[in-house]
Design an enzyme around this catalytic site. Structure first.
Site, PDB file in Angstrom:
ATOM      1  N   TYR A 151      30.802  10.881  60.328  1.00 38.63           N
ATOM      2  CA  TYR A 151      32.253  11.105  60.172  1.00 38.63           C
ATOM      3  C   TYR A 151      32.514  12.424  59.441  1.00 38.63           C
ATOM      4  CZ  TYR A 151      36.962  10.726  58.244  1.00 38.63           C
ATOM      5  OH  TYR A 151      38.257  10.988  57.858  1.00 38.63           O
ATOM      6  N   ARG A 158      36.142  19.395  63.077  1.00 35.70           N
ATOM      7  CA  ARG A 158      37.596  19.365  63.292  1.00 35.70           C
ATOM      8  C   ARG A 158      38.266  20.524  62.560  1.00 35.70           C
ATOM      9  NH1 ARG A 158      40.972  13.925  61.937  1.00 35.70           N
ATOM     10  NH2 ARG A 158      39.728  14.039  60.029  1.00 35.70           N
ATOM     11  N   TYR A 211      41.197  15.327  49.367  1.00 32.01           N
ATOM     12  CA  TYR A 211      40.119  14.462  48.873  1.00 32.01           C
ATOM     13  C   TYR A 211      39.055  15.311  48.174  1.00 32.01           C
ATOM     14  CZ  TYR A 211      41.392  10.238  51.652  1.00 32.01           C
ATOM     15  OH  TYR A 211      42.005   9.122  52.176  1.00 32.01           O
ATOM     16  N   ARG A 224      49.784  10.862  56.167  1.00 31.91           N
ATOM     17  CA  ARG A 224      49.816   9.389  56.194  1.00 31.91           C
ATOM     18  C   ARG A 224      50.724   8.866  57.295  1.00 31.91           C
ATOM     19  NH1 ARG A 224      45.157   8.185  53.813  1.00 31.91           N
ATOM     20  NH2 ARG A 224      44.894   9.521  51.995  1.00 31.91           N
ATOM     21  N   GLU A 331      41.146  -1.338  58.947  1.00 35.91           N
ATOM     22  CA  GLU A 331      42.056  -0.189  58.975  1.00 35.91           C
ATOM     23  C   GLU A 331      43.214  -0.543  59.903  1.00 35.91           C
ATOM     24  OE1 GLU A 331      40.485   3.885  59.001  1.00 35.91           O
ATOM     25  OE2 GLU A 331      41.809   4.303  60.703  1.00 35.91           O
TER      26      GLU A 331
HETATM   27  C1  3EB Z   1      41.542   7.290  54.877  1.00 35.34           C
HETATM   28  O1  3EB Z   1      42.635   7.004  54.407  1.00 35.34           O
HETATM   29  C2  3EB Z   1      40.966   6.354  55.892  1.00 35.34           C
HETATM   30  O2  3EB Z   1      39.952  11.341  59.662  1.00 35.34           O
HETATM   31  O3  3EB Z   1      41.713  11.450  60.939  1.00 35.34           O
HETATM   32  C3  3EB Z   1      42.491   7.298  58.302  1.00 35.34           C
HETATM   33  C4  3EB Z   1      43.270   8.007  59.219  1.00 35.34           C
HETATM   34  C5  3EB Z   1      41.235   7.753  57.986  1.00 35.34           C
HETATM   35  C6  3EB Z   1      42.790   9.178  59.795  1.00 35.34           C
HETATM   36  C7  3EB Z   1      41.033  10.895  60.067  1.00 35.34           C
HETATM   37  C8  3EB Z   1      40.758   8.931  58.579  1.00 35.34           C
HETATM   38  C9  3EB Z   1      41.525   9.637  59.472  1.00 35.34           C
HETATM   39  O4  3EB Z   1      40.898   8.280  54.527  1.00 35.34           O
HETATM   40  C10 3EB Z   1      40.354   7.013  57.025  1.00 35.34           C
END
Ligand code: 3EB
Length: 344
Positions: A151, A158, A211, A224, A331
């Protein structure tokens, strides 16, 4: 004031068996489809087929995005797309075996970079500059090679693809999801338009693009939620949402508490989105949900929590998938189109 898009977008779930039987008139209003099941035969070029087993429903199931204006289809490189005057929905699948990675870059990373470069390039050419939503699926999402979880390799690729095309990786990002399939190529779908959506963040969660490096050398690039206003309402796309508060995964090993936390996060996103609306409001009870459950045996627990919070009268599909952090057991993503008028 936000310039609204002209028409309504909505999604619904349809068994794959029924999708196969739809006439041309039906397809004329379909922007895009994402189907979930085991190795589905192609029904139409611009349909993404993902190897994720549905839970609960007998056969394969599809998420169908419909719009009011008639749609035509096209192809460019590896991308197949359907579009009308306002939106384009495209799909791209890349076999990792077609990429020769080296010591520094894995095949998955290179495939992700190429896919994102090609997608953005096509959107610039077609003049649909604003991505609303990405769907990302890859096999073995928690596997490791090149010293990095797959990932996280995907995240590196990406970002490289977006940056190569001059796109931001830090703000105004589309909604997205990223899930692990048991097999199959890197599979990506996208929905883009002429008008920029409003990127919604969650006050309970750190922006994913911020992050800390402990989650990988390049951050994920999504908001989000994405809110798309139109003249008579709005459409909300809620990204894959998990049991993350701040940047930390909570409730390790407890699928019930993880589901509750994910729904708290969605409720917080709805609250932010509702503040942007001139009329109407989004409610947990009205959303259309796609729920990814890591362990099929947890289905009943996840379902009980969702029904307790959002009611039993919701549109929802459950799929078995791996989530992008090993410890996350569920999820949840959601969407909803809202029609309303401002009263004088
Ligand atoms: C998170 O909140 C959970 O990599 O595009 C959620 C939605 C998550 C999109 C992405 C990853 C992605 O980090 C993982």
């Amino acid at each position: 004031m936000i310039k609204p898009v002209a028409s309504h977008l909505q999604n619904e779930y349809l068994p794959y068996a029924e999708l196969q039987q739809q006439p041309a008139e039906w397809w004329a209003q379909v922007l895009g489809v994402v189907c979930f099941g085991e190795q589905l035969p192609v029904v139409n070029g611009a349909v993404l087929s993902v190897t994720l087993p549905p839970l609960l429903t007998a056969g394969a199931i599809c998420e169908v995005w419909q719009s009011a204006a008639p749609v035509t289809s096209g192809q460019e490189g590896n991308i197949q797309y359907r579009c009308n005057d306002e939106f384009v929905f495209g799909v791209v699948t890349l076999e990792e075996a077609d990429f020769s990675g080296d010591e520094s870059s894995s095949a998955l990373q290179l495939a992700a970079a190429l896919a994102y470069r090609q997608i953005v390039s096509l959107l610039d050419t077609l003049r649909f500059p604003h991505v609303v939503r990405f769907w990302n699926y890859m096999s073995d999402i928690n596997g490791h090679s090149h010293g990095l979880e797959r990932y996280r390799q995907f995240n590196v690729g990406r970002q490289a693809g977006l940056l190569a095309q001059g796109r931001s990786v830090t703000g105004g990002l589309p909604a997205a999801c990223a899930l692990g399939a048991s097999a199959g190529p890197l599979s990506i779908a996208f929905l883009a338009g002429k008008v920029a959506p409003i990127a919604i963040e969650n006050p309970r969660q750190l922006n994913a693009c911020a992050y800390p490096p402990v989650y990988g050398p390049r951050s994920p690039t999504f908001s989000r939620a994405a809110l798309l206003p139109w003249s008579g309402g709005a459409c909300l796309f809620i990204s894959g949402t998990a049991s993350i508060v701040g940047h930390e995964s909570l409730h390790l090993g407890n699928v019930v508490a993880q589901t509750q936390e994910a729904l708290e996060n969605i409720a917080a996103v709805l609250e932010v989105a509702n503040r942007q609306l001139a009329c109407g409001r989004f409610d947990l009870r009205d959303l259309h949900y796609t729920v990814y459950v890591k362990h099929a045996a947890d289905l009943d627990k996840v379902r009980a929590v969702l029904n307790a919070v959002a009611g039993t009268d919701i549109q929802v599909i459950y799929l078995q998938a791996d989530v992008c952090r090993q410890e996350l057991l569920v999820e949840i993503e959601a969407a909803r189109g809202l029609s309303c008028t401002v009263s004088a």
